[in-house]
Write an enzyme that holds these catalytic residues in place. Structure first.
Site: not given
Length: 255
Positions: A146, A243-244
């Site tokens: 990320d 959420d990813h």
């Protein structure tokens, strides 16, 4: 070689949503995890230790943290970069396999407050220097994770409304321009033609996921030597663990 990167937004929460059941079916060579939000002593259940597993925890409990799950034992493991601001939050974990290094990276977000944005810029400056050293080392690198930056307009649904928001600031995007265009690192996902509106993160606010109002902030970044090795890419959205979404890439490369 198959490599997965996934920000789990809490490895224990992702486990309850079936992440490890799914992961077992993937038969990946290396899985790079970010945002474990746990200390390793809290992960005694064998489910959290598939294959050869390694964790780099943040000093602050319940925060940040990275992990690597490897099908075969690495030749060496490097936990941290030597940069205290980065390392105290458990943001870097590197496994070496012969001439290849696979890294799980969690770049800071600057969205919480101005102070965190300044820390993010400091980390970006440090990491750019580190990646220039990587390029000149003669090793092959795959840096997964990320990065908390959407690079171009096609990497964010509402690009017009986010020009002044952390993660899509001109300075952040220019930093990726330098990394890809000048230093020569490769955005592996963009090596192949992709569908429009391909994203890896969605805000939990409103109906962002349902409406696919997303951002592509999760990357596989390759050293210049690995350009042309990408065989297949996939953003896995059939199940929602976080959420990813996991980003899966197959390479023409053996370890």
């Amino acid at each position: 070689m198959k490599i997965i990167t996934a920000n789990t937004n809490g490895i224990r929460a992702a486990a309850k949503k079936g992440f490890f059941d799914w992961l077992e079916k993937q038969d990946a060579d290396v899985t790079c995890i970010q945002e474990t939000k746990a200390q390793v002593h809290q992960l005694e259940d064998p489910i959290f230790h598939p294959g050869f597993s390694y964790y780099n925890d943040a000093v602050k409990k319940g925060y940040s943290g990275t992990a690597l799950y490897c099908k075969r034992e690495p030749d060496d493991l490097i936990s941290g970069t030597g940069y205290e601001t980065f390392d105290s939050e458990g943001r870097y974990l590197e496994a070496k396999f012969g001439n290849l290094s696979v890294i799980s990276l969690y770049m800071p977000s600057g969205s919480a407050k101005d102070e965190r944005q300044l820390i993010k810029y400091e980390c970006m400056d440090f990491f750019m220097n580190l990646m220039e050293e990587m390029k000149s080392s003669g090793r092959d690198y795959i840096i997964c994770g990320d990065w908390n930056i959407a690079h171009k307009n096609e990497d964010i649904r509402n690009w017009k409304g986010n020009k002044k928001n952390s993660g899509f600031l001109p300075e952040e995007r220019a930093w990726l321009d330098t990394l890809f265009d000048d230093v020569g690192f490769v955005d592996a996902f963009r090596e192949l033609e992709q569908e429009e509106h391909s994203y890896t993160w969605w805000s939990n606010r409103g109906q962002a996921y349902a409406n696919n109002t997303g951002w592509r902030i999760d990357y596989h970044v390759l050293s210049p030597s690995l350009k042309g090795t990408v065989k297949k890419t996939e953003i896995y959205k059939d199940e929602k663990f976080s959420d990813h979404a996991p980003l899966i890439i197959d390479y023409d490369y053996d370890i």
